[in-house]
Motif scaffolding. Sequence first.
Motif, PDB file in Angstrom:
ATOM      1  N   ALA A 461     -78.828  46.207 -42.066  1.00 16.13           N
ATOM      2  CA  ALA A 461     -80.211  46.262 -41.613  1.00 16.13           C
ATOM      3  C   ALA A 461     -80.304  45.890 -40.146  1.00 16.13           C
ATOM      4  N   ALA A 462     -79.513  44.898 -39.735  1.00 10.78           N
ATOM      5  CA  ALA A 462     -79.543  44.503 -38.328  1.00 10.78           C
ATOM      6  C   ALA A 462     -79.080  45.653 -37.445  1.00 10.78           C
ATOM      7  N   LEU A 463     -78.099  46.371 -37.959  1.00 12.00           N
ATOM      8  CA  LEU A 463     -77.558  47.500 -37.194  1.00 12.00           C
ATOM      9  C   LEU A 463     -78.620  48.566 -36.955  1.00 12.00           C
ATOM     10  N   ALA A 464     -79.561  48.657 -37.893  1.00 12.94           N
ATOM     11  CA  ALA A 464     -80.536  49.733 -37.820  1.00 12.94           C
ATOM     12  C   ALA A 464     -81.764  49.378 -37.007  1.00 12.94           C
ATOM     13  N   GLN A 465     -81.899  48.142 -36.564  1.00 12.03           N
ATOM     14  CA  GLN A 465     -83.149  47.738 -35.905  1.00 12.03           C
ATOM     15  C   GLN A 465     -83.211  48.191 -34.463  1.00 12.03           C
ATOM     16  N   THR A 466     -84.419  48.477 -34.044  1.00 14.94           N
ATOM     17  CA  THR A 466     -84.630  48.714 -32.618  1.00 14.94           C
ATOM     18  C   THR A 466     -85.395  47.561 -31.995  1.00 14.94           C
ATOM     19  N   ASP A 467     -85.979  46.714 -32.847  1.00 14.57           N
ATOM     20  CA  ASP A 467     -86.682  45.536 -32.344  1.00 14.57           C
ATOM     21  C   ASP A 467     -85.656  44.409 -32.193  1.00 14.57           C
ATOM     22  N   PHE A 468     -85.570  43.876 -30.986  1.00 18.39           N
ATOM     23  CA  PHE A 468     -84.550  42.877 -30.680  1.00 18.39           C
ATOM     24  C   PHE A 468     -84.660  41.671 -31.624  1.00 18.39           C
ATOM     25  N   LYS A 469     -85.894  41.188 -31.814  1.00 13.00           N
ATOM     26  CA  LYS A 469     -86.081  39.985 -32.602  1.00 13.00           C
ATOM     27  C   LYS A 469     -85.808  40.269 -34.079  1.00 13.00           C
ATOM     28  N   ARG A 470     -86.208  41.457 -34.520  1.00 12.22           N
ATOM     29  CA  ARG A 470     -85.978  41.827 -35.908  1.00 12.22           C
ATOM     30  C   ARG A 470     -84.480  41.907 -36.191  1.00 12.22           C
ATOM     31  N   ALA A 522     -80.913  29.600 -33.461  1.00 14.39           N
ATOM     32  CA  ALA A 522     -81.970  29.056 -32.612  1.00 14.39           C
ATOM     33  C   ALA A 522     -81.779  29.562 -31.188  1.00 14.39           C
ATOM     34  N   GLY A 523     -80.512  29.578 -30.754  1.00 15.48           N
ATOM     35  CA  GLY A 523     -80.217  30.074 -29.412  1.00 15.48           C
ATOM     36  C   GLY A 523     -80.566  31.542 -29.248  1.00 15.48           C
ATOM     37  N   MET A 524     -80.189  32.349 -30.223  1.00 15.07           N
ATOM     38  CA  MET A 524     -80.460  33.787 -30.096  1.00 15.07           C
ATOM     39  C   MET A 524     -81.966  34.043 -30.043  1.00 15.07           C
ATOM     40  N   PHE A 525     -82.708  33.364 -30.922  1.00 12.53           N
ATOM     41  CA  PHE A 525     -84.162  33.567 -30.901  1.00 12.53           C
ATOM     42  C   PHE A 525     -84.754  33.104 -29.579  1.00 12.53           C
ATOM     43  N   PHE A 526     -84.216  32.018 -29.066  1.00 13.58           N
ATOM     44  CA  PHE A 526     -84.739  31.553 -27.792  1.00 13.58           C
ATOM     45  C   PHE A 526     -84.476  32.575 -26.701  1.00 13.58           C
ATOM     46  N   MET A 527     -83.274  33.159 -26.714  1.00 17.71           N
ATOM     47  CA  MET A 527     -82.928  34.130 -25.690  1.00 17.71           C
ATOM     48  C   MET A 527     -83.820  35.361 -25.791  1.00 17.71           C
ATOM     49  N   VAL A 528     -84.111  35.773 -27.012  1.00 14.32           N
ATOM     50  CA  VAL A 528     -85.034  36.894 -27.174  1.00 14.32           C
ATOM     51  C   VAL A 528     -86.401  36.508 -26.628  1.00 14.32           C
ATOM     52  N   GLY A 529     -86.825  35.262 -26.935  1.00 19.68           N
ATOM     53  CA  GLY A 529     -88.138  34.809 -26.490  1.00 19.68           C
ATOM     54  C   GLY A 529     -88.240  34.785 -24.974  1.00 19.68           C
ATOM     55  N   VAL A 530     -87.165  34.375 -24.300  1.00 13.47           N
ATOM     56  CA  VAL A 530     -87.203  34.296 -22.837  1.00 13.47           C
ATOM     57  C   VAL A 530     -87.485  35.663 -22.233  1.00 13.47           C
ATOM     58  N   VAL A 531     -86.804  36.657 -22.741  1.00 10.49           N
ATOM     59  CA  VAL A 531     -87.000  37.977 -22.143  1.00 10.49           C
ATOM     60  C   VAL A 531     -88.330  38.580 -22.597  1.00 10.49           C
ATOM     61  N   TYR A 532     -88.761  38.230 -23.823  1.00  3.21           N
ATOM     62  CA  TYR A 532     -90.056  38.746 -24.297  1.00  3.21           C
ATOM     63  C   TYR A 532     -91.195  38.163 -23.458  1.00  3.21           C
ATOM     64  N   ASP A 533     -91.066  36.885 -23.086  1.00  3.05           N
ATOM     65  CA  ASP A 533     -92.105  36.271 -22.259  1.00  3.05           C
ATOM     66  C   ASP A 533     -92.273  37.013 -20.943  1.00  3.05           C
ATOM     67  N   ARG A 534     -91.191  37.632 -20.476  1.00  3.66           N
ATOM     68  CA  ARG A 534     -91.257  38.307 -19.181  1.00  3.66           C
ATOM     69  C   ARG A 534     -91.788  39.735 -19.294  1.00  3.66           C
ATOM     70  N   VAL A 535     -91.226  40.485 -20.227  1.00  7.23           N
ATOM     71  CA  VAL A 535     -91.564  41.919 -20.236  1.00  7.23           C
ATOM     72  C   VAL A 535     -92.472  42.309 -21.409  1.00  7.23           C
ATOM     73  N   HIS A 536     -92.715  41.395 -22.324  1.00  6.31           N
ATOM     74  CA  HIS A 536     -93.657  41.641 -23.430  1.00  6.31           C
ATOM     75  C   HIS A 536     -93.314  42.850 -24.276  1.00  6.31           C
ATOM     76  N   HIS A 537     -92.066  43.139 -24.428  1.00  4.91           N
ATOM     77  CA  HIS A 537     -91.673  44.090 -25.463  1.00  4.91           C
ATOM     78  C   HIS A 537     -90.296  43.673 -25.958  1.00  4.91           C
ATOM     79  N   ARG A 538     -89.920  44.222 -27.105  1.00  2.00           N
ATOM     80  CA  ARG A 538     -88.647  43.818 -27.691  1.00  2.00           C
ATOM     81  C   ARG A 538     -87.813  45.025 -28.083  1.00  2.00           C
ATOM     82  N   ASN A 539     -88.151  46.160 -27.554  1.00  2.00           N
ATOM     83  CA  ASN A 539     -87.459  47.376 -27.961  1.00  2.00           C
ATOM     84  C   ASN A 539     -86.054  47.406 -27.373  1.00  2.00           C
TER      85      ASN A 539
END
Lengths: 736, 622
Positions: A461-470, A522-539
């Motif tokens: 399922a992770a392989l199939a995601q396009t949403d970074f956080k998902r 926790a680290g991975m989610f934080f890293m996703v959050g850092v970039v999401y805070d900047r560009v507001h997308h997760r694709n």
Amino acid sequence: MFDSPLILLSLVVFLPAIGALVVACLPSDKDDLLRGVTLAFTFLVLVAAVLGFLMSGSSSFDPAVGTMQNAFNVEWIPSFDIYYMLGMDGISFPLVMLTAVVSILAMGASWSIKKHVKAYCILFLLLETGMLGVFLALDFFLFYVFWEVMLLPMYFLIGVWGGERREYAAIKFFLYTLVGSVLMLIAILMLYFNSDVREVAKVSNINGTPNASVVWNDLKMAPSAEARVGRVTTKSGALALSLKSLDSHEPLNVAFVGGDGDTKASYDGVSNTVSIEIIFGTTASDVLAAVNSDPQSAAVLYASLPAGSDGTGSVGVGDLNGSLSAEDEASGSYLVEVSKDGTVIALAVSDQPVHSFNILAMTAMGQKTEVFSPQLQWWAFVLLFIGFAIKVPSIPLHTWLPDAHVQAPTPISMILAGVLLKMGGYGIIRICYPICPHGGYDLMYVVCGIGVASMVYGAFAALAQTDFKRMVAYSSVSHMGYVVLGLGVWSATKELAYDSSFWNMGVQGAMFQMIGHGISSAGMFFMVGVVYDRVHHRNLNEFGALFAKMPVYTALAIGLFFAGLGLPGLCGFIGEVFVVLSVFAFSIPLAVISAAVVILTAAYILWAIQRVYLGADYKGPHEEALVPATTRENLIAGTLFVLAILFGVFPHFFVLNYMEKTIGNQVESLADWTKTVKEAKPEVAAHGDENSEEHPAENGGPVPNVNEDNGPVTPEVPEVDGADARVPTGELIAGQ
Amino acid sequence: MNLHELVSNLVIDTKGSADGGMSFTADSSVGAFMPELVLCLTILLMLFVRVFNFGRFIDAFYIAFLGAGISFFVSILGTDGALTDPSTVSRMEIFTGMLVYDKFSVFIRAILLLFLVLFTVFTKLSGIPDKEDGPDIYSLVFGSTIGLCLMASSNHLLMIFMAVEMASVPSYVMAGMLKGRREASEAALKYAVYGAGAAGVMLYGISLVAGILGTVHLPTMTAQLAANAATFSGGESMVLGLGGLMIMVGLAFKLSAFPFHFWCPDVFEGASAEVNAFLSVASKAAALALLVRVAIGFGVEVPEGVKPGERTAMLAQANVGESDKELLATTGANGVAGDEGHPHEAGEEHAGGHPHGLDGDAAHGHDDDHAHGSVGSAGLSNVRWFAAKLIALLAILSCTFGNLAAYGQTNVKRLLAYSTIAHAGYMMMAVPPMLIAADLGFPNMAENALGSLSVYISIYMFMNLGAFAIIAFLRNAMRTEEIADYAGLIRRCPCIVVCFTLIMFSLIGMPPLAGFIGKFAIFASIAEVYGSSAGTDNPATFLLIMLVLGGANTALSLFYYLRIVKVMTIDPEPEGRESVGFNDVSWQGAFVIAITLPTAFLIVSWGWLHDWAMAAAEHLFS
């Protein structure tokens, strides 16, 4: 202050709640102040834990002890046998520390929360109290309360501060967990009403029985419960006995008199009273000896028995004054049995079942006694396992997780992945297996199958995601599958001569995986959050070339993603390799599949790194917002990365050291149970061919016909030795 | 017994002694009936002062508050003037057996009167009824409360009918309290028609039962059943069953249990939130107490009680016996503190011949237990199982139906009406295990079940009073009772919204809030009784089904309670909302907080409540 477990553990659990009160009194428009105070309180929790458990004297956590430490037991709701009971061992201690650390880092990441900061901080702190309470509670009722306490803040934290579909995600999370906890409640009630501490007392060393299978003091029973199974532990107080013989209610003139001396009996001819002085920890045998050593007392007891009574009369203990009265009220009356020849033969065993919510006592009941029938254990295991599997989450109960993770704000995702998921694993290892071994044994392939299926499904399922956080969320499903698999590897069966070392390795791997995953996810989610805070997308397909724009951040991110991938030298490796190795002894097909999942993991993580961080140019919107990470962000990511390296390079020193003794005890005990209880009967029936053919061949030595003569109860030393020599133990690998 | 005898018996009972003259002994029927008498006097006073000119200026609230307060105070005082010690209250049939005064009736009456005190304060703060209507409405409320108290202590089928009517008729008027509102009139009419129908059916059922058993006095009825049930012909059994079902109709109406709940949503929507609070708490508590009384009346032979006037003598005797024992026992240096436990023992002795059922030694004692359980006859056992299954079925249906129907509601009062239906179901779940435990010969488990019901009722009082108080205050501030209009309210009055949220979570039954305690206690009783029946040849599987469905319902109820919470906390405020007009810092806010605090913090220490409830249930079954 830190010397009293009651104060120390309560402080650790309730410091965040106190913090919530403090925050509630602060002005609501000063956001930085609110966040600062909250951060300070999360930090104080860690300080209290470090000072209390790692530094100071008597309360410090001793890794060499495999039983509960710092446990205490305070009366709470006596009429339901509910106690305020906390304590820690090698399983809960690392998780408590993990909670404290992840909470600080998540609060540090909460500067991105802009609206309703005050409410956020209050709820965050309440959540932390709930999490710490779950890991420290040893009373099943208390455990359940904390388990649910954590649910309420979580609902709001996702529902108010989450993303676009936050309400849906929040209620889905709430509903799944509530269904699980209702099932858990039913199981708790079933276990509670079938429990009977008296049965545990019978097989324990409470009356000085040498080599008893249960060490009574390890159960940390409260005095009022102890009194009902025949033990007086209160330091002072007086008991007055009156004889309730078989057919009359004539009072017998006996009084227990409190004191700090020896237990002794004396007869007072004037008042016609036998006085027995009791001391702390008096048991029936002490009273027996005391009465018998004073001929007059024994004679009076004898004379007071009605003529013609056929064997035993019983002496009921009436009211107690002073400090004992509360216990008396809770338990009715104590009984002292007096045999016909005037000797006191047992003190104070209640004539009704003594129920208990004490998790340690329930563990002893599940493994050492027969109060929980196999059928009951099976059902309780299923109900509890569903409740915990929802939390882990295992397929097919995992569907709340991607939604909750994706919608939750970054710090809450960190808490969710870093701590909350571990509660499921903790519940399985602390409650499911020890209390309901029959269920665990019967369903071992189901549990392992669920674990492996979660790993495979989560990875695909992770392989199939396009949403970074998902994608990261599904990686959690996959990684937590290792935990379930490692816990379920019940390899200590007859085929392996009840050798628990593989299972031990699996459980240690699962525990390590929980800690490691707590850091890396926790680290991975934080890293996703850092970039999401900047560009507001997760694709995932619209990133690229972040390395050029945010070099430090990218370096840390790649490091943390590698930790998640399980690269040797980082914290994800040890857990996975332990689990996979242990499975080889259990089931080759499952082991092959679980080992193959590593490839899938590498695939989705490397592919994600490639799409997000590498490449020539950034493909998505808001390119201008991609500024290098702030010091605060680097500090949080750096801390996590350092921990990942430390845990990966010194796994034994930092993690396994604390847990191996406890896990070893638990697994050994269950292996022993497998041998003496679960598989005992078929073995006796089929000993002829089994023992004479297989065992010597397997162990490579001349092992005599093991269970034929001595019965299944006696542990056979050569057998265990042979197995030990053949199998690498968890400790050996841990030291590498 | 001719009329003359009856009257002279009544006089003797009322005075508590057979002497001539007008002297009342300490434990006369009047003494046990004092709280109700105080309520009667309050009603008279409220109506009487209006005759005078100055009386018109007296706010009826003060009289009502004082009357309720005194009544509550009297109810928790024993006949000797000190706080009631549960252990000294022994079963006493007062007024020639029409009513019974025991620990359970004392407990329920105290709950009802405490509620009445809080309720009068609440109505003062919410402003309904206004000063003009005050005396009328308070008279109705008090009259209804007298009926509720009688319901909780009825010992006679006719008394049950009278009490139900006494409680219901004023409620019909109260439902229409908001004069000039069409919905209110509709509510009152529906309620009255439904109530009349249910009462008629119930009366018919009573006459059937009376015809078969030849008595309407509950303990005598039980004795008759025990003696003759086995010899009843099929027709007689059927008529008896029918009579029981019809009585159940009347009870289900008062409980608003499925399938006699249809009045409930309409009445709740039409009547004011104040009346809803009264109906959902007081009325329901008394109806549950009555259900317990009827269930015990049909299925459990109670130990013989004392008559008025005999109790003091008996207690004195018991004390003498005790002090003898003490003398013997306390010769040692550290003697016995002779408080607790002794009256208890005295009670045991008094109960005489009843062997104590519980042998503890599960495997061994079981046969004896069973023998004890079926004291009386197989007939009584059949009655118990029939009643238990009937009540269990109604409980499950009420619970499930209430929770499902609440989903689609948009009016908060209507939603809470369905919530009260569901909660009636949860509370009724305590009765089947009680009956089954009594049947299996585990009187202490039956007491547990009843105790858990009492715990639930006490907690439910705070939850629902709080919820309706908030609804009333918000109605005053916003002129609306639609859930959608509560959107984003947390930005305006955070305190009251937090309280409402806590109450909603408590109604779901989430720890650490108080609603969980009640639910836990009831579920625990079900599990306990099922567990002990599982080993017998007649396991009460329906209890297990009830437990599982009760748990499932908890999860089911999550959605609609949470929807209110979500609307208030997560949803944005509507465009152009003007000021809400409610200030957290006000008497109203303080009242809401005061009601919510027990809900939020009871978990810290609820052993005392459980102990009280257990004390209230003591000796009802053994």
